[in-house]
Write a protein that holds these residues in place. Sequence first.
Motif, PDB file in Angstrom:
ATOM      1  N   ARG A 143       0.839  -1.204   0.000  1.00  0.00           N
ATOM      2  CA  ARG A 143       0.000   0.000   0.000  1.00  0.00           C
ATOM      3  C   ARG A 143       0.872   1.252   0.000  1.00  0.00           C
ATOM      4  NH1 ARG A 143      -4.186   2.703  -1.844  1.00  0.00           N
ATOM      5  NH2 ARG A 143      -5.338   3.845  -0.252  1.00  0.00           N
ATOM      6  N   VAL A 144       1.934   1.227   0.797  1.00  0.00           N
ATOM      7  CA  VAL A 144       2.865   2.369   0.822  1.00  0.00           C
ATOM      8  C   VAL A 144       3.469   2.568  -0.563  1.00  0.00           C
ATOM      9  CG1 VAL A 144       5.084   3.191   1.712  1.00  0.00           C
ATOM     10  CG2 VAL A 144       3.367   2.280   3.292  1.00  0.00           C
ATOM     11  N   SER A 145       3.937   1.489  -1.175  1.00  0.00           N
ATOM     12  CA  SER A 145       4.534   1.592  -2.517  1.00  0.00           C
ATOM     13  C   SER A 145       3.544   2.155  -3.523  1.00  0.00           C
ATOM     14  CB  SER A 145       5.015   0.219  -2.997  1.00  0.00           C
ATOM     15  OG  SER A 145       6.084  -0.225  -2.224  1.00  0.00           O
ATOM     16  N   LYS A 146       2.312   1.676  -3.459  1.00  0.00           N
ATOM     17  CA  LYS A 146       1.271   2.146  -4.381  1.00  0.00           C
ATOM     18  C   LYS A 146       0.999   3.635  -4.190  1.00  0.00           C
ATOM     19  CE  LYS A 146      -3.523   1.045  -5.623  1.00  0.00           C
ATOM     20  NZ  LYS A 146      -4.672   0.171  -5.309  1.00  0.00           N
ATOM     21  N   LEU A 147       0.882   4.074  -2.935  1.00  0.00           N
ATOM     22  CA  LEU A 147       0.609   5.482  -2.661  1.00  0.00           C
ATOM     23  C   LEU A 147       1.798   6.370  -3.040  1.00  0.00           C
ATOM     24  CD1 LEU A 147      -1.315   5.154   0.716  1.00  0.00           C
ATOM     25  CD2 LEU A 147      -2.245   6.018  -1.437  1.00  0.00           C
ATOM     26  N   LEU A 148       3.012   5.884  -2.802  1.00  0.00           N
ATOM     27  CA  LEU A 148       4.193   6.656  -3.203  1.00  0.00           C
ATOM     28  C   LEU A 148       4.179   6.891  -4.711  1.00  0.00           C
ATOM     29  CD1 LEU A 148       7.044   5.014  -1.071  1.00  0.00           C
ATOM     30  CD2 LEU A 148       6.122   7.330  -0.802  1.00  0.00           C
ATOM     31  N   GLN A 149       3.873   5.839  -5.464  1.00  0.00           N
ATOM     32  CA  GLN A 149       3.833   5.949  -6.921  1.00  0.00           C
ATOM     33  C   GLN A 149       2.700   6.868  -7.376  1.00  0.00           C
ATOM     34  OE1 GLN A 149       3.180   2.259  -9.037  1.00  0.00           O
ATOM     35  NE2 GLN A 149       4.385   3.009 -10.769  1.00  0.00           N
ATOM     36  N   GLU A 150       1.503   6.681  -6.815  1.00  0.00           N
ATOM     37  CA  GLU A 150       0.348   7.495  -7.205  1.00  0.00           C
ATOM     38  C   GLU A 150       0.586   8.977  -6.942  1.00  0.00           C
ATOM     39  OE1 GLU A 150      -3.025   6.063  -5.032  1.00  0.00           O
ATOM     40  OE2 GLU A 150      -3.249   4.273  -6.288  1.00  0.00           O
ATOM     41  N   ARG A 151       1.279   9.271  -5.860  1.00  0.00           N
ATOM     42  CA  ARG A 151       1.480  10.662  -5.461  1.00  0.00           C
ATOM     43  C   ARG A 151       2.822  11.216  -5.912  1.00  0.00           C
ATOM     44  NH1 ARG A 151      -2.274  11.946  -1.371  1.00  0.00           N
ATOM     45  NH2 ARG A 151      -3.685  10.216  -1.052  1.00  0.00           N
ATOM     46  N   ASN A 152       3.574  10.399  -6.671  1.00  0.00           N
ATOM     47  CA  ASN A 152       4.894  10.801  -7.140  1.00  0.00           C
ATOM     48  C   ASN A 152       5.724  11.344  -5.965  1.00  0.00           C
ATOM     49  OD1 ASN A 152       6.880  11.054  -9.073  1.00  0.00           O
ATOM     50  ND2 ASN A 152       6.302  13.160  -9.581  1.00  0.00           N
ATOM     51  N   MET A 153       5.742  10.571  -4.902  1.00  0.00           N
ATOM     52  CA  MET A 153       6.372  10.968  -3.645  1.00  0.00           C
ATOM     53  C   MET A 153       7.548  10.036  -3.371  1.00  0.00           C
ATOM     54  SD  MET A 153       4.263  11.151  -0.071  1.00  0.00           S
ATOM     55  CE  MET A 153       4.808  12.093   1.312  1.00  0.00           C
TER      56      MET A 153
ATOM     57  N   GLN B 252      10.274   8.026  -0.897  1.00  0.00           N
ATOM     58  CA  GLN B 252      10.234   7.391   0.416  1.00  0.00           C
ATOM     59  C   GLN B 252      10.831   8.346   1.461  1.00  0.00           C
ATOM     60  OE1 GLN B 252      11.355   3.195   0.715  1.00  0.00           O
ATOM     61  NE2 GLN B 252      12.535   3.730   2.542  1.00  0.00           N
ATOM     62  N   TYR B 253      11.861   9.084   1.072  1.00  0.00           N
ATOM     63  CA  TYR B 253      12.478  10.047   1.993  1.00  0.00           C
ATOM     64  C   TYR B 253      11.458  11.094   2.442  1.00  0.00           C
ATOM     65  CZ  TYR B 253      15.411  13.780   3.775  1.00  0.00           C
ATOM     66  OH  TYR B 253      15.959  14.760   4.580  1.00  0.00           O
ATOM     67  N   ARG B 254      10.690  11.606   1.494  1.00  0.00           N
ATOM     68  CA  ARG B 254       9.686  12.613   1.853  1.00  0.00           C
ATOM     69  C   ARG B 254       8.628  12.027   2.794  1.00  0.00           C
ATOM     70  NH1 ARG B 254       5.362  15.277  -1.969  1.00  0.00           N
ATOM     71  NH2 ARG B 254       4.228  16.448  -0.410  1.00  0.00           N
ATOM     72  N   LEU B 255       8.211  10.793   2.527  1.00  0.00           N
ATOM     73  CA  LEU B 255       7.252  10.134   3.410  1.00  0.00           C
ATOM     74  C   LEU B 255       7.837   9.990   4.815  1.00  0.00           C
ATOM     75  CD1 LEU B 255       4.612   8.676   4.025  1.00  0.00           C
ATOM     76  CD2 LEU B 255       5.667   6.577   3.130  1.00  0.00           C
ATOM     77  N   GLU B 256       9.098   9.632   4.904  1.00  0.00           N
ATOM     78  CA  GLU B 256       9.750   9.520   6.210  1.00  0.00           C
ATOM     79  C   GLU B 256       9.709  10.850   6.941  1.00  0.00           C
ATOM     80  OE1 GLU B 256      12.870   6.128   4.590  1.00  0.00           O
ATOM     81  OE2 GLU B 256      13.640   8.111   5.109  1.00  0.00           O
ATOM     82  N   GLN B 257       9.989  11.924   6.228  1.00  0.00           N
ATOM     83  CA  GLN B 257       9.975  13.257   6.825  1.00  0.00           C
ATOM     84  C   GLN B 257       8.570  13.664   7.258  1.00  0.00           C
ATOM     85  OE1 GLN B 257      12.927  15.003   7.415  1.00  0.00           O
ATOM     86  NE2 GLN B 257      13.653  12.991   6.814  1.00  0.00           N
ATOM     87  N   GLU B 258       7.591  13.400   6.412  1.00  0.00           N
ATOM     88  CA  GLU B 258       6.207  13.804   6.693  1.00  0.00           C
ATOM     89  C   GLU B 258       5.571  12.966   7.814  1.00  0.00           C
ATOM     90  OE1 GLU B 258       4.350  16.321   5.224  1.00  0.00           O
ATOM     91  OE2 GLU B 258       6.083  16.948   4.051  1.00  0.00           O
ATOM     92  N   SER B 259       5.979  11.708   7.903  1.00  0.00           N
ATOM     93  CA  SER B 259       5.362  10.803   8.868  1.00  0.00           C
ATOM     94  C   SER B 259       6.089  10.740  10.206  1.00  0.00           C
ATOM     95  CB  SER B 259       5.289   9.381   8.288  1.00  0.00           C
ATOM     96  OG  SER B 259       6.586   8.833   8.142  1.00  0.00           O
ATOM     97  N   GLY B 260       7.371  11.081  10.198  1.00  0.00           N
ATOM     98  CA  GLY B 260       8.168  10.981  11.414  1.00  0.00           C
ATOM     99  C   GLY B 260       8.720   9.582  11.646  1.00  0.00           C
ATOM    100  N   ILE B 261       8.618   8.729  10.646  1.00  0.00           N
ATOM    101  CA  ILE B 261       9.162   7.376  10.762  1.00  0.00           C
ATOM    102  C   ILE B 261      10.626   7.402  10.331  1.00  0.00           C
ATOM    103  CG2 ILE B 261       9.028   5.011   9.875  1.00  0.00           C
ATOM    104  CD1 ILE B 261       6.012   5.431   9.577  1.00  0.00           C
ATOM    105  N   GLN B 262      11.478   6.838  11.160  1.00  0.00           N
ATOM    106  CA  GLN B 262      12.911   6.840  10.873  1.00  0.00           C
ATOM    107  C   GLN B 262      13.219   5.975   9.661  1.00  0.00           C
ATOM    108  OE1 GLN B 262      15.040   5.739  14.391  1.00  0.00           O
ATOM    109  NE2 GLN B 262      14.497   7.604  15.468  1.00  0.00           N
ATOM    110  N   HIS B 263      14.290   6.338   8.967  1.00  0.00           N
ATOM    111  CA  HIS B 263      14.674   5.653   7.733  1.00  0.00           C
ATOM    112  C   HIS B 263      14.847   4.146   7.946  1.00  0.00           C
ATOM    113  CE1 HIS B 263      16.456   4.997   3.818  1.00  0.00           C
ATOM    114  NE2 HIS B 263      17.483   4.399   4.406  1.00  0.00           N
TER     115      HIS B 263
END
Length: 81
Positions: free
Chosen positions: A10-20, A22-33
């Motif tokens: 689901r994460v992979s699908k959303l990253l692709q759909e939103r052209n986002m 993984q680094y940006r998701l880490e920053q936005e979510s607060g989840i460590q790399h």
Amino acid sequence: MTVNDAVAKRVSKLLQERNMSQYRLEQESGIQHGSMQCIMNGRNKTVTLSTVIMLAKGFHISLTEFLDDDMFRSEDLEIER
């Protein structure tokens, strides 16, 4: 498919759909790399609800929207213990 696999897909699908990235998701979510890498590479066997909530917030969507995918409705979804 396990719940953990479904979350990673689901994460992979959303990253692709939103052209986002993984680094940006880490920053936005607060989840460590390192934690994100464990989720995405299948090394994490116990993705918690709080982690899923953080992922949803990172995508700026609700938890319901994150879980609104057929893979989470599958009767074959396995829960690892």
